[in-house]
Motif scaffolding. Structure first.
Motif, PDB file in Angstrom:
ATOM      1  N   ILE A 280      84.163   4.375  29.227  1.00  0.00           N
ATOM      2  CA  ILE A 280      82.838   4.053  29.799  1.00  0.00           C
ATOM      3  C   ILE A 280      82.398   2.627  29.487  1.00  0.00           C
ATOM      4  O   ILE A 280      81.230   2.367  29.210  1.00  0.00           O
ATOM      5  N   MET A 281      83.362   1.713  29.574  1.00  0.00           N
ATOM      6  CA  MET A 281      83.053   0.298  29.405  1.00  0.00           C
ATOM      7  C   MET A 281      82.879  -0.397  30.761  1.00  0.00           C
ATOM      8  O   MET A 281      82.006  -1.227  30.940  1.00  0.00           O
ATOM      9  N   PHE A 282      83.742  -0.075  31.708  1.00  0.00           N
ATOM     10  CA  PHE A 282      83.731  -0.768  32.992  1.00  0.00           C
ATOM     11  C   PHE A 282      82.332  -0.938  33.570  1.00  0.00           C
ATOM     12  O   PHE A 282      81.959  -2.028  33.995  1.00  0.00           O
ATOM     13  N   HIS A 283      81.538   0.160  33.598  1.00  0.00           N
ATOM     14  CA  HIS A 283      80.249   0.099  34.282  1.00  0.00           C
ATOM     15  C   HIS A 283      79.253  -0.770  33.526  1.00  0.00           C
ATOM     16  O   HIS A 283      78.165  -1.031  34.033  1.00  0.00           O
ATOM     17  N   GLU A 284      79.598  -1.222  32.311  1.00  0.00           N
ATOM     18  CA  GLU A 284      78.692  -2.085  31.557  1.00  0.00           C
ATOM     19  C   GLU A 284      79.173  -3.529  31.552  1.00  0.00           C
ATOM     20  O   GLU A 284      78.765  -4.320  30.708  1.00  0.00           O
ATOM     21  N   THR A 285      80.045  -3.835  32.501  1.00  0.00           N
ATOM     22  CA  THR A 285      80.488  -5.231  32.619  1.00  0.00           C
ATOM     23  C   THR A 285      79.923  -5.783  33.929  1.00  0.00           C
ATOM     24  O   THR A 285      78.734  -5.634  34.195  1.00  0.00           O
ATOM     25  N   SER A 286      80.751  -6.447  34.740  1.00  0.00           N
ATOM     26  CA  SER A 286      80.225  -7.012  35.985  1.00  0.00           C
ATOM     27  C   SER A 286      81.338  -7.149  37.009  1.00  0.00           C
ATOM     28  O   SER A 286      82.519  -7.033  36.682  1.00  0.00           O
ATOM     29  N   TYR A 287      80.925  -7.432  38.252  1.00  0.00           N
ATOM     30  CA  TYR A 287      81.872  -7.600  39.358  1.00  0.00           C
ATOM     31  C   TYR A 287      82.883  -8.718  39.055  1.00  0.00           C
ATOM     32  O   TYR A 287      84.058  -8.609  39.367  1.00  0.00           O
ATOM     33  N   LYS A 288      82.400  -9.781  38.425  1.00  0.00           N
ATOM     34  CA  LYS A 288      83.281 -10.905  38.084  1.00  0.00           C
ATOM     35  C   LYS A 288      84.133 -10.598  36.860  1.00  0.00           C
ATOM     36  O   LYS A 288      85.276 -11.037  36.753  1.00  0.00           O
ATOM     37  N   ALA A 289      83.570  -9.878  35.903  1.00  0.00           N
ATOM     38  CA  ALA A 289      84.269  -9.634  34.633  1.00  0.00           C
ATOM     39  C   ALA A 289      85.412  -8.638  34.786  1.00  0.00           C
ATOM     40  O   ALA A 289      86.444  -8.759  34.124  1.00  0.00           O
ATOM     41  N   LEU A 290      85.236  -7.656  35.651  1.00  0.00           N
ATOM     42  CA  LEU A 290      86.203  -6.555  35.733  1.00  0.00           C
ATOM     43  C   LEU A 290      87.645  -7.005  36.003  1.00  0.00           C
ATOM     44  O   LEU A 290      88.566  -6.615  35.280  1.00  0.00           O
ATOM     45  N   PRO A 291      87.890  -7.837  37.042  1.00  0.00           N
ATOM     46  CA  PRO A 291      89.282  -8.266  37.266  1.00  0.00           C
ATOM     47  C   PRO A 291      89.830  -9.091  36.099  1.00  0.00           C
ATOM     48  O   PRO A 291      91.032  -9.047  35.816  1.00  0.00           O
ATOM     49  N   LYS A 292      88.958  -9.817  35.411  1.00  0.00           N
ATOM     50  CA  LYS A 292      89.398 -10.614  34.246  1.00  0.00           C
ATOM     51  C   LYS A 292      89.830  -9.682  33.115  1.00  0.00           C
ATOM     52  O   LYS A 292      90.807  -9.950  32.400  1.00  0.00           O
TER      53      LYS A 292
END
Lengths: 401, 109
Positions: A280-292
């Motif tokens: 449950i980390m993904f949803h607390e990041t961002s559109y830009k951060a996820l692919p990184k």
């Protein structure tokens, strides 16, 4: 596999295991926690289940009368619901319940901080692993913009030197938030994906494991218990949560490393880990951060290593509009800006772009496990894990080699 | 760093989360306040109930059935002061959302 169990039909409710880093609570603080749990459960039922009747019987017909057609997506369905006092009130109650929850937990943590700081000092040498904070680590914008899930101070706020407060607030608050369903150590959710991995690859024996966005370390200790021979490390951008997590792991007799790092770009060398995991980390990041983050996972993995991420279900795959609205509502009311928009990214495409081979990637889902406390009520007797109707999304990928 | 002067004994943790608060009642902003006040009240009644229940269970375990004595009980001076102090803190909790609004207004003045 056990038959799926509706949480409201569970005969017994878990009590949080009071390890040494949780704050002592007065009688009334414990009673308040129970009252808020019940408040949220009642409001949750009104919202997730009962409110459907208001949509079908009031909101949707009013929309159809006005527009001459059915709502075409969940945005229109939500607009229709927002015209009802029922939805206004229930969403308001959800927010108020959340605020009361954090506020009541802060009462205990604020008072007990001197005691908890002392306990953290005493426990730290017993961990055996390493703890590395980095005061120069820039705070990502997605942690600075708002306090995620309305937790005052987020994961990162230090109010005194060597603070652990935010870790304690999360540990106690999240247990109350989830109504005890993830079990006495708040780890049944993480066990969902960990057990999925072990069942799918029974031969997989990682020697080094990284838990990204580890917070207070609930999934991290679950990983250490699942793979006791492995060296397990948890990373998070917040210093107080990893200081707390380090002491909490020691309280459970577990050797676990913790480091203050950003999952988008860690300081570990290439090919450092056999398993890179997040819960449950993904949803607390961002559109830009996820692919990184996914690209960083590929870099960090040893040949043959595994990337595993678990998070909330994709509302785009839910056929029913009302269901989509209620599953998505935290995006509006609970300071969760990336709640479902994380699924607007193509996780498989991001994994391929990172370097994973398409046939080594799997995007799937698995029933979320709930923990049933033993009939004895004793903390010494084991919990029983049962599947619930809710499914978690799983992204799995194996690096070549 | 602002935390330099904060000791663990003087620690005050904010109960307010950063980020815009959602509007539940677009047409009735006053209803928002009432909802928070009433919800706090709902919670405190349940806390009170648990404390009462604790007392009765402990008393019964000691062989005391207190109902009749409860009816005629009057607290002494210390008891009245303690209750008054409790009620002040209780009212702060119930009306917290209004205190927060005042603080926010003072900060932006």
């Amino acid at each position: 596999m056990n038959k799926s169990v509706n949480p409201r039909e569970l005969p017994r409710v878990s009590v949080q295991h009071h390890h040494a880093m949780l704050p002592d609570e007065t009688h009334d603080e414990r009673a308040r926690a129970e009252a808020i749990k019940s408040f949220r459960a009642k409001v949750g039922k009104l919202f997730y289940q009962d409110g459907r009747a208001v949509y079908d019987g009031v909101a949707k017909p009013a929309f159809e009368k006005r527009e001459g057609r059915e709502p075409k997506d969940h945005h229109e369905a939500r607009k229709a619901l927002r015209d009802t006092t029922f939805f206004q009130t229930v969403t308001g109650l959800r927010r108020v319940g959340q605020e009361m929850m954090w506020s009541s937990v802060i009462d205990s943590v604020e008072r007990e901080t001197p005691v908890l700081m002392q306990r953290a000092k005493e426990l730290a040498p017993k961990n055996g692993g390493t703890l590395k904070t980095d005061p120069d680590l820039p705070l990502p914008s997605y942690h600075d913009a708002c306090d995620i899930h309305v937790m005052p101070g987020g994961y990162h706020t230090d109010r005194v030197a060597d603070d652990i407060g935010q870790g304690a607030i999360l540990d106690r608050g999240a247990f109350i938030y989830h109504g005890g369903f993830p079990g006495r150590r708040f780890d049944a959710q993480a066990k969902t994906s960990i057990f999925w991995l072990k069942e799918k690859f029974s031969d997989f024996a990682p020697k080094t494991i990284l838990d990204m966005g580890c917070c207070s370390g609930h999934a991290t200790t679950a990983l250490k218990e699942a793979f006791p021979e492995a060296e397990v490390t948890g990373i998070d951008v917040g210093a107080p949560v990893i200081r707390y997590g380090y002491a909490r792991a020691a309280a459970y007799g577990l050797k676990v490393n913790f480091a203050q790092m950003n999952a988008e770009k860690t300081s570990y060398p290439d090919a450092s880990f056999d398993l890179v995991y997040s819960h449950i980390m993904f949803h607390e990041t961002s559109y830009k951060a996820l692919p990184k983050i996914i690209a960083e996972c590929y870099r960090l993995l040893k040949p043959g290593g595994v990337m595993l991420h678990a998070d909330l279900p994709n509302i785009n795959q839910i056929p029913d509009f009302y269901q989509r609205v209620v599953v998505n509502e935290d995006n509006y009311d609970n300071n969760e800006p990336f709640w479902m928009t994380m699924h607007d990214r193509d996780w498989v495409a991001d994994s391929i772009a990172a370097g994973f081979a398409e046939d080594q990637i799997e995007l799937t889902s698995t029933p979320l496990l709930l923990a049933l406390p033993p009939e004895s009520g004793s903390m010494d007797d084991p919990e029983q894990l049962v599947p619930s109707p809710l499914h978690f999304s799983i992204l799995y990928a194996r690096k070549e080699g | 760093m602002s935390s330099d002067k904060v000791t663990t004994e003087s620690l005050k943790i904010s109960r307010v989360a950063k980020g815009k608060r959602p509007v539940s009642y677009p047409q009735e902003p006053a209803a928002e306040r009432l909802l928070a006040i009433v919800s706090a009240l709902v919670t405190e009644v349940a806390v009170l109930r648990d404390r009462q229940d604790t007392m009765e269970r402990l008393a019964n375990a000691k062989g005391l059935i207190l109902a009749d004595e409860i009816e005629v009980f009057e607290p002494d001076v210390d008891g009245r002061s303690a209750r008054e102090a409790w009620r002040q803190a209780y009212m702060d909790r119930v009306f917290a959302i209004l205190d927060q609004e005042v603080e926010s207004a003072a900060e932006s003045a």
